[in-house]
Design an enzyme around this catalytic site. Structure first.
Site, PDB file in Angstrom:
ATOM      1  N   ASN A  94       1.680 -11.035  10.024  1.00  0.00           N
ATOM      2  CA  ASN A  94       0.835 -11.092   8.812  1.00  0.00           C
ATOM      3  C   ASN A  94      -0.654 -11.150   9.163  1.00  0.00           C
ATOM      4  O   ASN A  94      -1.372 -12.050   8.770  1.00  0.00           O
ATOM      5  CB  ASN A  94       1.242 -12.262   7.905  1.00  0.00           C
ATOM      6  CG  ASN A  94       1.149 -13.611   8.584  1.00  0.00           C
ATOM      7  OD1 ASN A  94       1.115 -13.699   9.813  1.00  0.00           O
ATOM      8  ND2 ASN A  94       1.087 -14.668   7.801  1.00  0.00           N
ATOM      9  N   ASP A 152       7.437 -12.572   7.920  1.00  0.00           N
ATOM     10  CA  ASP A 152       7.082 -13.997   7.836  1.00  0.00           C
ATOM     11  C   ASP A 152       5.828 -14.269   7.010  1.00  0.00           C
ATOM     12  O   ASP A 152       4.822 -13.594   7.129  1.00  0.00           O
ATOM     13  CB  ASP A 152       6.883 -14.593   9.224  1.00  0.00           C
ATOM     14  CG  ASP A 152       6.571 -16.078   9.112  1.00  0.00           C
ATOM     15  OD1 ASP A 152       7.338 -16.776   8.440  1.00  0.00           O
ATOM     16  OD2 ASP A 152       5.542 -16.519   9.646  1.00  0.00           O
ATOM     17  N   ASP A 305       5.414 -22.784  14.313  1.00  0.00           N
ATOM     18  CA  ASP A 305       4.771 -22.152  13.159  1.00  0.00           C
ATOM     19  C   ASP A 305       3.275 -22.477  13.110  1.00  0.00           C
ATOM     20  O   ASP A 305       2.737 -22.873  12.078  1.00  0.00           O
ATOM     21  CB  ASP A 305       5.463 -22.576  11.847  1.00  0.00           C
ATOM     22  CG  ASP A 305       5.066 -21.684  10.673  1.00  0.00           C
ATOM     23  OD1 ASP A 305       4.314 -20.705  10.879  1.00  0.00           O
ATOM     24  OD2 ASP A 305       5.501 -21.979   9.539  1.00  0.00           O
ATOM     25  N   PHE A 323      -1.276 -22.956   2.826  1.00  0.00           N
ATOM     26  CA  PHE A 323      -0.167 -23.618   3.521  1.00  0.00           C
ATOM     27  C   PHE A 323      -0.353 -23.462   5.026  1.00  0.00           C
ATOM     28  O   PHE A 323      -0.809 -22.421   5.486  1.00  0.00           O
ATOM     29  CB  PHE A 323       1.158 -22.958   3.145  1.00  0.00           C
ATOM     30  CG  PHE A 323       1.563 -23.156   1.711  1.00  0.00           C
ATOM     31  CD1 PHE A 323       2.270 -24.294   1.335  1.00  0.00           C
ATOM     32  CD2 PHE A 323       1.257 -22.211   0.742  1.00  0.00           C
ATOM     33  CE1 PHE A 323       2.669 -24.470   0.020  1.00  0.00           C
ATOM     34  CE2 PHE A 323       1.653 -22.376  -0.575  1.00  0.00           C
ATOM     35  CZ  PHE A 323       2.357 -23.518  -0.939  1.00  0.00           C
ATOM     36  N   GLY A 324       0.049 -24.456   5.786  1.00  0.00           N
ATOM     37  CA  GLY A 324       0.135 -24.273   7.236  1.00  0.00           C
ATOM     38  C   GLY A 324      -0.710 -25.226   8.049  1.00  0.00           C
ATOM     39  O   GLY A 324      -1.725 -25.737   7.582  1.00  0.00           O
TER      40      GLY A 324
END
Lengths: 424, 309
Positions: A94, A152, A305, A323-324
């Site tokens: 991505n 993903d 991740d 997010f993340g």
């Protein structure tokens, strides 16, 4: 490059079922069975009290290049990985442009080679632009060198398209990695749907939003007789579904992220966006199920991740924050905690970072067999340290583990016989 | 408790308050209510202080109430609405707030669609931060004014049966009321469509029921909440018409409530949906008194939080 003799460490090489005190020899970038001829040229590394393992592999990281080099670059991401004891990183597609074309894959490989730190294995997109509408040129991506395909960050909602993606990927023996999220069920969700989302007034994200896609993937893996790997599995029910499917011999596999097996949604109570990730943090019950799944082999791999975001992007209202979190530098230490708590034996733990991801992705890595690439991680299992995100090699600072006292740390990372990180 | 033992500069939610602190705010509000009955309704408590109403989510009632409360305490008031602010030019909430603080704002009253936005500001600012409603999280001054009204009418809160009816899931008013009422010893019943009143709320010490008749039968107080179209997905319940039929407080249902049950609503009311006009306008309805009391409660909150600044 000098030959190496890693001396006196506890060598754990699950691929060869080795767990004993012995020396490891490196010559010409490969693992050697015996010391090299001329002794005086050899660099001797004292590994007494340390654990010597095959170079660790993280099969799930976002290195953000090309496109978002303000968040991370292949170089900074690779340096993070080296500091965390990882010798191989699998990067997600991505990026911008999306890694759905051969030029982007070529670019990533070129950058990684130029940086020359850790191995970077690109994945390709399943669908063009990760839109879940049309298949990307999967065969060409394979030729360009991707180790797997995945959308993903996105999840293909169209089951027919997913089925054909898996069938098509099978022809090229490319594993399919899936981010399991039903968009209708999780629409606008920012926190696990439960006590804390209700108490904090945050939009709930029900675990069933992951479960239904896991179930879908199990059925499609069965139908196609091909491998689907479920990324960052987070909920108890998902673990049960996968366990049951594996017992039937379905080609399904799974990874778990350290934040999911370490933290719970209770950490959201201060609305700190560094605890906001996808999938969200779940309950202690789910965390315990992940631990059980890791212990009994239902969950094959540990993957961080690593998802860098700029401080100004994260320093906003919880709902608006992306997010993340970053994870490459902390994942080994957090996993070592599982060995200390006797959730996993050390060989089991090492397996989830080495031979298991290597087998899933058909990488010629993850072992200390003579002749193998000399990717080696040396771990001090007792070293106590405090994670200071300000000192991170990452371009980003979005870690929930800042200030955490950790135990167990990579003290040396060796890639192809070259020391790429040494803890001073 | 006395004004000197109140140490908070921020009011972010009811959940972190003790029963003693809540009672103290209500007592302070009672004194301020008297001020509103004088010919000269102004006191000098916050003279020289600047209050900013930072309303990132639109509101008329709450903003007006805070503005008037601040003015009666002699503070200078600035109103900022999201549509007119730099937020539309891409400025972050943090930067907007730091700019306000650079202008020596003493109190920031924030209304925001994101839960936790006031906590985020409080972390970054020295100014006093008052939560005027954050997403579905809390609306502390609403719960305080509701409690003030109940106490005034019933004399006490402990032991009362309070039913909150309607959209609980997306309601900050419901959450703040739940925390407050349970801390002060009331028995709280939640009722409404099952999709909007999930069982998880039982973990907050409430009773959950989907039987409206049973929910209102023994209630000493019935607090009706608006169905919040703007926060819901379309899959939550069939229609406003069905909601009114199943859960609306109409004349027939009203007739089956206790003869002294109070009817409350935080507003804005939707006549014919959650409440019939006859019920909204009846003698047991205290909806407008809630508005009046809101002023006193907000004066008390501003006074207490800003006194240390």
């Amino acid at each position: 490059m000098k030959p190496l003799q890693i001396k006196g460490g506890r060598v754990i090489d699950p691929a060869n079922e080795i767990d004993e005190a012995r020396d490891v020899f490196v010559c010409d970038g490969k693992i050697a069975a015996a010391p090299s001829a001329s002794d005086d040229e050899v660099e001797v590394i004292d590994a007494r009290g340390k654990i010597v393992v095959p170079g660790l592999i993280d099969m799930h990281a976002h290195l953000r290049e090309p496109g978002r080099s303000d968040q991370e670059t292949i170089e900074t991401g690779a340096r993070c990985a080296a500091r965390g004891g990882l010798t191989s990183v699998v990067c997600m597609p991505n990026t911008s442009p999306t890694a759905d074309n051969t030029s982007t894959i070529a670019f990533i490989k070129q950058r990684a080679a130029a940086v020359g730190c850790v191995n970077v294995f690109p994945t390709g997109a399943i669908t063009k632009g990760l839109k879940g509408e049309e298949l990307a040129p999967i065969g060409s991506l394979k030729r360009a060198g991707v180790v797997a395909i995945t959308d993903d960050g996105s999840c293909i909602q169209n089951n027919d398209l997913m089925r054909h993606a898996v069938e098509y990927a099978k022809m090229f023996e490319l594993p399919v990695l899936d981010h399991c999220q039903d968009y209708n069920l999780t629409a606008n969700g920012v926190a696990h749907e439960g006590y804390w989302s209700a108490a904090l007034g945050l939009r709930g994200w029900p675990a069933v939003g992951e479960n239904v896609i896991i179930a879908r993937n199990i059925l499609l893996a069965e139908l196609t007789d091909w491998c689907i790997h479920c990324q960052h599995v987070s909920s108890a029910r998902s673990v049960e579904l996968i366990r049951e499917a594996k017992q039937r011999g379905v080609r399904i596999s799974a990874e778990a992220a350290p934040h999911h097996f370490t933290l719970t949604d209770e950490y959201l109570k201060n609305y700190d966006s560094n605890f906001k990730m996808n999938p969200p943090l779940l309950t202690a019950h789910d965390r315990d199920a992940l631990l059980a799944g890791l212990a009994d082999g239902t969950i094959d791999c540990i993957a961080g991740d690593h998802a860098p975001h700029c401080t100004h992007e994260k320093e906003v209202e919880f709902d608006m924050a992306p997010f993340g979190i970053i994870g490459l530098e902390t994942e080994l230490s957090l996993a070592m905690e599982l060995a200390r708590k006797k959730v996993l034996t050390l060989p089991q733990l090492v397996e989830k970072f080495t031979v298991n991801p290597a087998r899933l992705l058909q990488l010629d890595k993850g072992t200390l067999s003579p002749g193998a690439d000399a990717d080696i991680t040396i771990i001090d299992p007792e070293q106590q340290w405090t994670y200071d995100v300000g000192q991170s090699a990452s371009k980003s600072r979005n870690s929930p583990f800042h200030g955490w006292e950790l135990r167990g740390k990579a003290v040396m990372t060796i890639v192809d016989g070259k020391i790429v990180w040494r803890d001073e | 408790m006395t004004a000197t033992t109140w140490t908070r500069k921020d009011l972010l939610g009811i959940q972190d308050l003790t029963a003693e602190e809540i009672t103290f705010v209500l007592d302070t509000a009672a004194a301020f209510k008297q001020v509103g009955k004088r010919t000269i309704k102004k006191v000098p408590s916050l003279r020289g202080k600047t209050l900013v109403n930072l309303f990132i989510e639109p509101s008329t009632r709450t903003r007006t109430s805070f503005e008037l409360a601040a003015k009666r305490l002699s503070a200078d008031v600035i109103n900022i609405a999201a549509s007119a602010s730099s937020i539309t030019k891409g400025e972050t909430l943090k930067d907007t707030a730091l700019n306000l603080e650079a202008l020596h704002a003493d109190i920031i009253v924030i209304r925001h669609s994101a839960a936790g936005a006031p906590h985020f500001l409080a972390k970054h600012l020295k100014a006093s931060v008052i939560n005027a409603g954050d997403g579905a999280h809390e609306h502390p001054t609403q719960a305080l004014l509701d409690a003030f009204t109940i106490r005034e009418k019933k004399g006490h809160i402990a032991g009362l049966n309070v039913t909150i009816l309607g959209d609980i899931l997306y309601s900050r008013v419901a959450r703040s009321n739940i925390w407050l009422l349970t801390k002060l010893g009331a028995r709280v019943t939640l009722a409404g469509p099952s999709t909007l009143v999930p069982r998880v709320f039982e973990q907050f010490g409430c009773r959950v029921t989907y039987d409206i008749e049973e929910a209102i039968r023994d209630a000493d107080v019935i607090n009706l909440l608006r169905i919040q179209h703007e926060r819901q997905c379309k899959t939550m319940f069939p229609s406003i018409g069905e909601y009114a039929a199943m859960f609306g407080l109409n004349k027939e249902r009203f007739a089956r409530t206790k003869p002294d049950a109070l009817i409350m609503h935080p507003g804005p009311i939707n006549r014919g949906v959650e409440i019939d006009s006859e019920v909204a306008d009846c003698s047991r309805s205290v909806i407008l008194e809630q508005v009046t009391n809101g002023l006193a409660v907000r004066m008390a909150v501003l006074f207490l939080c800003a006194r240390g600044l």
